[in-house]
Design an enzyme around this catalytic site. Structure first.
Site, PDB file in Angstrom:
ATOM      1  N   ARG A 143      34.240  -9.108  -3.499  1.00 46.74           N
ATOM      2  CA  ARG A 143      34.985  -9.392  -2.265  1.00 46.74           C
ATOM      3  C   ARG A 143      35.482 -10.843  -2.198  1.00 46.74           C
ATOM      4  O   ARG A 143      36.297 -11.157  -1.332  1.00 46.74           O
ATOM      5  CB  ARG A 143      34.140  -9.058  -1.033  1.00 46.74           C
ATOM      6  CG  ARG A 143      33.958  -7.561  -0.833  1.00 46.74           C
ATOM      7  CD  ARG A 143      33.347  -7.215   0.513  1.00 46.74           C
ATOM      8  NE  ARG A 143      33.413  -5.793   0.783  1.00 46.74           N
ATOM      9  CZ  ARG A 143      32.396  -4.933   0.627  1.00 46.74           C
ATOM     10  NH1 ARG A 143      31.229  -5.351   0.205  1.00 46.74           N
ATOM     11  NH2 ARG A 143      32.566  -3.654   0.915  1.00 46.74           N
ATOM     12  N   GLN A 182      29.459   4.725   1.779  1.00 50.51           N
ATOM     13  CA  GLN A 182      28.777   3.502   2.221  1.00 50.51           C
ATOM     14  C   GLN A 182      29.698   2.558   2.978  1.00 50.51           C
ATOM     15  O   GLN A 182      29.288   1.471   3.370  1.00 50.51           O
ATOM     16  CB  GLN A 182      28.095   2.803   1.050  1.00 50.51           C
ATOM     17  CG  GLN A 182      29.026   2.161   0.025  1.00 50.51           C
ATOM     18  CD  GLN A 182      28.246   1.696  -1.193  1.00 50.51           C
ATOM     19  OE1 GLN A 182      27.813   2.479  -2.030  1.00 50.51           O
ATOM     20  NE2 GLN A 182      28.046   0.387  -1.319  1.00 50.51           N
ATOM     21  N   HIS A 227      27.961  -8.932 -12.442  1.00 49.90           N
ATOM     22  CA  HIS A 227      27.710  -7.602 -13.023  1.00 49.90           C
ATOM     23  C   HIS A 227      27.337  -7.728 -14.508  1.00 49.90           C
ATOM     24  O   HIS A 227      26.473  -7.010 -15.006  1.00 49.90           O
ATOM     25  CB  HIS A 227      28.967  -6.728 -12.931  1.00 49.90           C
ATOM     26  CG  HIS A 227      29.366  -6.362 -11.537  1.00 49.90           C
ATOM     27  ND1 HIS A 227      30.515  -6.830 -10.941  1.00 49.90           N
ATOM     28  CD2 HIS A 227      28.780  -5.558 -10.623  1.00 49.90           C
ATOM     29  CE1 HIS A 227      30.618  -6.332  -9.728  1.00 49.90           C
ATOM     30  NE2 HIS A 227      29.576  -5.558  -9.496  1.00 49.90           N
ATOM     31  N   GLN A 283      19.618  -4.261  -0.051  1.00 50.86           N
ATOM     32  CA  GLN A 283      19.923  -3.042  -0.810  1.00 50.86           C
ATOM     33  C   GLN A 283      18.870  -2.818  -1.897  1.00 50.86           C
ATOM     34  O   GLN A 283      18.381  -1.686  -2.081  1.00 50.86           O
ATOM     35  CB  GLN A 283      21.316  -3.165  -1.440  1.00 50.86           C
ATOM     36  CG  GLN A 283      21.603  -2.122  -2.509  1.00 50.86           C
ATOM     37  CD  GLN A 283      23.027  -2.153  -3.014  1.00 50.86           C
ATOM     38  OE1 GLN A 283      23.921  -1.693  -2.328  1.00 50.86           O
ATOM     39  NE2 GLN A 283      23.255  -2.663  -4.210  1.00 50.86           N
TER      40      GLN A 283
END
Ligand code: PAF
Length: 282
Positions: free
Chosen positions: A187, A61, A37, A153
């Protein structure tokens, strides 16, 4: 750095920056920020005068049996990271601010969102496109930065932005990896040490595939997906998909493909990881 929780205040902030001649950039995230990020934020800072980071774990989502409730959150740490990276404002709305209880409108991309992750997460991309459209309307950016790690995405969002004429430039920044090759992801926190070591088979098998294709050219493509899947399965991963696609349109790779996207999703334990590699064939 400003903390903004309402859409009205977010729009005011952004309009005022634009009125003052500033270029506004946004990095949409679900928080639990890591170096991947941070690279998106650093990228946005090079492209825009004022960078907004959105932190919103978007319920729409997640599928019914997915990890919405246990999705990792650490707002304090995210706040400090944003401050250190020169972010102008963090937009962190509550779910009630983003979604009306009687909402009945979705933004749906119908082509690129099929297959790959869309196959095993059938409602995922309409949640992503809907929230990203709403985040664009809240933050009113000139430019938005997304990560290549979520390759499908990024393509779906680019298509939505084009098709709906959002006046936003979409920039896709490269995947950031741990020193041992694991693609950074919020994750990864779910992985046990053993699963984390075994999950390295994903990036390792993608690198092997790249080396083979670079050495042998297109003839190496036959059976390449199967080889990647075998390696991941041999390390104890449960393969969701390995797909070899045209990076420009997500169609299955063909003779006319000039850039390949090899995309993988696999479970290690209960954790679903995704990764991909772009390979130029010319
Ligand atoms: O990539 C993510 O973190 C999310 O899918 C996004 C783009 C912030 C939308 O919720």
């Amino acid at each position: 750095m400003k903390l903004i929780k309402t859409i009205a205040e977010m729009q005011q902030f952004s309009k005022s920056a634009s009125r003052n001649g500033k270029k506004v950039g946004v990095v949409p995230t679900m928080g639990y920020l890591h170096s991947g990020h941070m690279s998106l934020i650093d990228h946005a800072r090079k492209l825009a005068d004022v960078v907004i980071v959105t932190i919103f774990v978007n319920p729409t989502q997640f599928g019914p049996n997915e990890d919405l409730d246990k999705y990792p959150r650490d707002f304090e740490r995210d706040w400090k990271s944003c401050e250190q990276h020169g972010v102008a404002a963090v937009f962190a709305p509550a779910p009630e601010e983003m979604y009306f209880p009687d909402r009945s409108t979705w933004v749906v991309e119908e082509k690129l969102s099929q297959g790959l992750c869309g196959q095993s997460r059938p409602t995922h991309f309409r949640g992503v496109t809907t929230v990203v459209a709403k985040l664009f309307n809240a933050t009113l950016p000139d430019v938005a930065v997304f990560g290549q790690k979520d390759a499908q995405q990024a393509m779906v969002i680019k298509r939505m932005t084009r098709d709906l004429n959002f006046p936003v430039e979409i920039v896709v920044a490269p995947i950031v990896r741990e020193a041992d090759g694991l693609a950074m992801s919020s994750r990864n926190k779910y992985l046990s040490l053993d699963e984390r070591i075994r999950a390295l088979s994903i990036s390792a098998s993608l690198s092997d595939a790249e080396a083979r294709i670079k050495a042998e050219g297109r003839k190496a493509l036959g059976g390449i997906a199967e080889k990647i899947a075998e390696k991941i399965a041999a390390s104890g991963g449960k393969v969701d998909y390995v797909e070899v696609r045209d990076a420009d349109n997500l169609e299955p790779a063909s003779e006319s493909t000039s850039c390949l996207l090899i995309a993988v999703a696999a479970y290690f334990g209960v954790t679903r990881l995704i990764d991909n590699i772009l390979i130029n064939l010319n």
